[in-house]
Design a protein around this motif. Sequence first.
Motif, PDB file in Angstrom:
ATOM      1  N   ILE A 178      57.087 119.147 -76.108  1.00  0.00           N
ATOM      2  CA  ILE A 178      57.469 117.980 -76.908  1.00  0.00           C
ATOM      3  C   ILE A 178      57.230 116.734 -76.068  1.00  0.00           C
ATOM      4  O   ILE A 178      57.692 116.644 -74.930  1.00  0.00           O
ATOM      5  N   HIS A 179      56.533 115.760 -76.634  1.00  0.00           N
ATOM      6  CA  HIS A 179      56.305 114.490 -75.948  1.00  0.00           C
ATOM      7  C   HIS A 179      56.814 113.361 -76.842  1.00  0.00           C
ATOM      8  O   HIS A 179      56.237 113.063 -77.888  1.00  0.00           O
ATOM      9  N   GLU A 180      57.913 112.749 -76.428  1.00  0.00           N
ATOM     10  CA  GLU A 180      58.523 111.631 -77.153  1.00  0.00           C
ATOM     11  C   GLU A 180      58.032 110.333 -76.523  1.00  0.00           C
ATOM     12  O   GLU A 180      58.249 110.083 -75.328  1.00  0.00           O
ATOM     13  N   VAL A 181      57.369 109.487 -77.304  1.00  0.00           N
ATOM     14  CA  VAL A 181      56.731 108.277 -76.786  1.00  0.00           C
ATOM     15  C   VAL A 181      57.649 107.081 -76.965  1.00  0.00           C
ATOM     16  O   VAL A 181      58.180 106.848 -78.063  1.00  0.00           O
ATOM     17  N   LYS A 182      57.834 106.313 -75.893  1.00  0.00           N
ATOM     18  CA  LYS A 182      58.657 105.119 -75.918  1.00  0.00           C
ATOM     19  C   LYS A 182      57.865 103.941 -75.356  1.00  0.00           C
ATOM     20  O   LYS A 182      57.078 104.097 -74.429  1.00  0.00           O
ATOM     21  N   SER A 183      58.123 102.748 -75.916  1.00  0.00           N
ATOM     22  CA  SER A 183      57.422 101.555 -75.446  1.00  0.00           C
ATOM     23  C   SER A 183      58.139 100.892 -74.281  1.00  0.00           C
ATOM     24  O   SER A 183      57.698  99.864 -73.776  1.00  0.00           O
ATOM     25  N   SER A 184      59.248 101.477 -73.824  1.00  0.00           N
ATOM     26  CA  SER A 184      59.974 100.967 -72.672  1.00  0.00           C
ATOM     27  C   SER A 184      59.202 101.263 -71.383  1.00  0.00           C
ATOM     28  O   SER A 184      58.299 102.104 -71.358  1.00  0.00           O
ATOM     29  N   THR A 185      59.592 100.575 -70.291  1.00  0.00           N
ATOM     30  CA  THR A 185      58.959 100.821 -68.999  1.00  0.00           C
ATOM     31  C   THR A 185      59.780 101.787 -68.144  1.00  0.00           C
ATOM     32  O   THR A 185      59.507 101.937 -66.953  1.00  0.00           O
TER      33      THR A 185
END
Length: 490
Positions: free
Chosen positions: A113-120
Amino acid sequence: MTTTYLSKSLYNKGLQCHKALWLHKNRPELKDKVSAAQQAAFAGGTDVGILAQELFPGGVLVPYDGLSHDEQLAMTAAALSRGETTIYEATFSFDNVFVKVDILHQGAGGWEIHEVKSSTECKEVYLNDIAVQYYVLAGAGLPISQSCIVHINKKYVRHGAIEVDKLFTIQDVTEKTHARQASLSAKLAAMREALGEDLLAIDVGPHCEKPYKCDFKGHCWSHIPKDSVFSLRGKGRSDPFKLYRDGIVQLKDVPLNKLGRRQLQQVEGFLHQKSVIDTDAVRKFLDSLWYPLYFLDFETTYLTPVPLFDGTKPYQKVPFQYSLHILDHEGAELQHHAFLAESKADPQAALIVSLLAAIPDNACVLAYNKGFEVDRLKELAERFPEHGERIAGIIGNVRDLMKPFERRHIYFPAMKGSYSIKAVLPALLPEMSYTGLDVNNGAMAAESYLRMLHLDDVAAVEKIRRDLLAYCCLDTLAMVRILERMREMV
């Protein structure tokens, strides 16, 4: 027995507040209006998710729009049955919980599972997202070998086309995901129990803002008066929620012995309409300035997880505009000079050349909250070392108009404890205001500029340009008038 349908987003909402979950399910019309800046942030997050798919190319997409939940589930099942190894927005349901996985990939050790976030960074709250996905996928019979958060690499610098493998960092959170499984079922049960009740009597609290500002804050806080304990400003302030729980809601009822110096000044100013002007301190500040005076303000991007231009980093504040009001000497006629990027290319080279041509070496440069302008100048010096000496000279001559207000050498009750220019200007000069401008704050300016980069409609672009120029011009004109007012005070 039929259980109430939940999703990943509803699960997270329920973790923050059962009342927010109930309102979302039963009274969605009470949600706060989404600002343009929030919409831009949402759009940026969507773009990041699509770009991250390039980390695992060749996958198939299960779209959300245009398909029912059952159709998305069937499409995912079909992809798995024909041997697809990467599925974008893979869709599963278990225990009547519906989730979509940003990227489901079959690696060497099994499904990931790869959960993508726009945070750094990998924030603790993101683990709730991936934990509920694991719960559903494992419950649906798909064995998961690894759980990962994919987030932006803040050290990445763009050079040419985006290098996706360098833009993103993949962080393994498998152990932390497993640790959350033991309590997850009970949390879902508690949420469903709450949804079966009438509107919950959950009062306001820190959970209204953490980890995210609630969509229903405007509704739940409607009973809080305008001048309340929550309007107290300054470090070391009394905990407004403790005051609230003790039955102290209005600012006028706050015990004065519970306040620090600045909060006390704010409350006394409110109660007695008492202004403070430390003429000696203000005069000392004024004496630190000299002519010619250049009033400077930058507008910058900041809503950009994917760098827009070569040489820039994720979320870098790239200046695309400045305004300068100029006074050559005491009593001189006020002049104005402005720059706003003309093209969709990187604006920084043209901006710094224009700025250096406009500001002479010996000028006193006045900014409001000078740290912002100084940081941008330092970044420009690093980017364009050929101008480093000139820029360093300007930085050495920057003075901060905010300081007398931050230090409370000048305080008017109308400032309500704030020293931002948006609070100071109408307090000192009620005839001047940002209201009525189509762009009236920095977030709107950044969003408008980003929107302009994607527009081909000449008339629409010109409208945005006029709005941006008017807003940035008012920022520096406001500084001119505030300085004039300060001189009248002493």
